[in-house]
Design an enzyme around this catalytic site. Structure first.
Site, PDB file in Angstrom:
ATOM      1  N   ARG A  56       0.849  -1.205   0.000  1.00 50.55           N
ATOM      2  CA  ARG A  56       0.000   0.000   0.000  1.00 50.55           C
ATOM      3  C   ARG A  56       0.880   1.248   0.000  1.00 50.55           C
ATOM      4  O   ARG A  56       0.642   2.212  -0.691  1.00 50.55           O
ATOM      5  CB  ARG A  56      -0.909   0.060   1.244  1.00 50.55           C
ATOM      6  CG  ARG A  56      -1.754  -1.151   1.537  1.00 50.55           C
ATOM      7  CD  ARG A  56      -3.060  -1.115   0.772  1.00 50.55           C
ATOM      8  NE  ARG A  56      -2.893  -1.451  -0.619  1.00 50.55           N
ATOM      9  CZ  ARG A  56      -2.640  -2.683  -1.090  1.00 50.55           C
ATOM     10  NH1 ARG A  56      -2.505  -3.703  -0.294  1.00 50.55           N
ATOM     11  NH2 ARG A  56      -2.516  -2.889  -2.382  1.00 50.55           N
ATOM     12  N   ASP A  89      -3.645   7.465   3.603  1.00 48.04           N
ATOM     13  CA  ASP A  89      -2.671   8.140   2.726  1.00 48.04           C
ATOM     14  C   ASP A  89      -2.432   9.560   3.255  1.00 48.04           C
ATOM     15  O   ASP A  89      -3.099  10.012   4.191  1.00 48.04           O
ATOM     16  CB  ASP A  89      -3.164   8.135   1.268  1.00 48.04           C
ATOM     17  CG  ASP A  89      -4.458   8.942   1.065  1.00 48.04           C
ATOM     18  OD1 ASP A  89      -4.500  10.111   1.486  1.00 48.04           O
ATOM     19  OD2 ASP A  89      -5.415   8.396   0.474  1.00 48.04           O
ATOM     20  N   HIS A 104      -7.970   6.472  11.089  1.00 47.46           N
ATOM     21  CA  HIS A 104      -7.547   5.073  10.971  1.00 47.46           C
ATOM     22  C   HIS A 104      -6.041   4.914  10.824  1.00 47.46           C
ATOM     23  O   HIS A 104      -5.573   3.888  10.352  1.00 47.46           O
ATOM     24  CB  HIS A 104      -8.280   4.412   9.780  1.00 47.46           C
ATOM     25  CG  HIS A 104      -9.754   4.260  10.012  1.00 47.46           C
ATOM     26  ND1 HIS A 104     -10.665   4.022   9.001  1.00 47.46           N
ATOM     27  CD2 HIS A 104     -10.479   4.313  11.159  1.00 47.46           C
ATOM     28  CE1 HIS A 104     -11.882   3.939   9.523  1.00 47.46           C
ATOM     29  NE2 HIS A 104     -11.800   4.126  10.821  1.00 47.46           N
ATOM     30  N   GLY A 172     -16.780  10.592  -0.445  1.00 44.45           N
ATOM     31  CA  GLY A 172     -16.177   9.313  -0.805  1.00 44.45           C
ATOM     32  C   GLY A 172     -16.059   8.294   0.287  1.00 44.45           C
ATOM     33  O   GLY A 172     -15.044   7.602   0.369  1.00 44.45           O
ATOM     34  N   THR A 173     -17.099   8.158   1.090  1.00 39.32           N
ATOM     35  CA  THR A 173     -17.095   7.048   2.063  1.00 39.32           C
ATOM     36  C   THR A 173     -18.436   6.337   2.016  1.00 39.32           C
ATOM     37  O   THR A 173     -19.480   6.978   1.930  1.00 39.32           O
ATOM     38  CB  THR A 173     -16.776   7.509   3.509  1.00 39.32           C
ATOM     39  OG1 THR A 173     -17.059   6.421   4.407  1.00 39.32           O
ATOM     40  CG2 THR A 173     -17.554   8.728   3.943  1.00 39.32           C
ATOM     41  N   SER A 174     -18.376   5.003   2.101  1.00 39.88           N
ATOM     42  CA  SER A 174     -19.610   4.207   2.067  1.00 39.88           C
ATOM     43  C   SER A 174     -20.366   4.299   3.386  1.00 39.88           C
ATOM     44  O   SER A 174     -21.473   3.798   3.501  1.00 39.88           O
ATOM     45  CB  SER A 174     -19.283   2.745   1.757  1.00 39.88           C
ATOM     46  OG  SER A 174     -18.430   2.237   2.765  1.00 39.88           O
TER      47      SER A 174
END
Ligand code: OAD
Length: 229
Positions: A56, A89, A104, A172-174
């Site tokens: 990653r 990131d 996170h 952009g998050t579910s």
């Protein structure tokens, strides 16, 4: 200055070439969460876990912030902007955002497995860790990632930030992973909420303004809404 709080997820970085987790072709279709993103996975096979995050990280080193990250950073010209990101990131920072809370963890940092969980920057010349790489106190280093089943140490600070928002934005998050997804419930009454996502989002509260676009185009649209206010 009005305070905008922006909660971002993997979709924020999708246009930079980083896979999301739950879209078709996403990371969790290719890897088992329990193998690479849980304390059990780490106990069972630390080498596999380290390799997963090394990959990653080396992918991240080839990525750049996209127009969405840059537009978010430029909001600082007009607003007090606090980002709360689930992303590990560093693309918000590279785009120039100054207040970024990582819920996170962060790929470019590592954590001691010793009793005090000290966090260290990974050296630029060695952007990976192996079994046997130790912190200065002699404990194995692990990725500085919050795994499933672990506490999210920054969640209370994030909830306080959300409570103080004059405008709340989700990009952009579910909204499937808690406690991050629950932050939506900390938004004060009458605070406008905007949500940018190119896909349908089921079961959203009605008062949310949905901008059904990717992060870059969605940010252009959001800026139009904010200018009208
Ligand atoms: P998901 O993969 O669950 O959701 C990504 C969201 O981004 C979806 O709603 C997509 O529709 C949307 N999306 C896709 N392309 C987009 C684009 N170009 N612009 C904007 N949105 C786009 O990712 P997260 O919600 O971030 O945790 O996942 C939450 C957590 O689950 C992650 O932080 C990670 C993961 O397991 C850990 O690893 C601890």
């Amino acid at each position: 200055m009005k305070k905008i709080v922006i909660l971002t997820g993997a979709g924020m970085s999708a246009e930079s070439g980083i896979s999301t987790f739950r879209d078709s072709g996403g990371l969790w279709e290719k890897h088992h969460i329990e193998d690479v993103a849980t304390p059990d996975g780490w106990r069972n096979n630390p080498g596999l876990v380290l390799e997963f995050y090394n990959q990653r990280r080396s992918q991240l080193l080839t990525c750049k912030p996209n127009a969405g990250h840059i537009a978010v950073a430029q909001l600082e010209n007009t607003f007090d902007v606090q980002i709360i990101t689930q992303n590990v990131d560093n693309l918000h920072e590279l785009a120039g955002s100054s207040k970024v809370l990582h819920l996170h963890g962060e790929l470019i940092k590592v954590k001691s497995t010793g009793p005090h969980h000290e966090i260290y920057d990974l050296e630029e010349q060695k952007p990976y860790i192996k079994v046997g790489d130790l912190c200065p106190k002699g404990f194995q280093l692990r990725p500085n990632i919050v795994w499933f089943g672990e506490d999210v140490p920054e969640i209370e600070r994030a909830a306080l930030m959300v409570k103080e928002a004059d405008i709340f934005v989700v990009i952009g998050t579910s909204l499937q992973v808690y406690p991050a997804a629950g932050l939506l419930h900390n938004v004060a009454t009458n605070v406008p909420i905007y949500l940018i996502d190119p896909n349908d989002m089921p079961n959203l509260p009605k008062h949310i303004t949905v901008i059904k676009k990717g992060a870059s185009d969605g940010m252009k649209e959001l800026i139009k809404f904010l200018q009208k206010k």
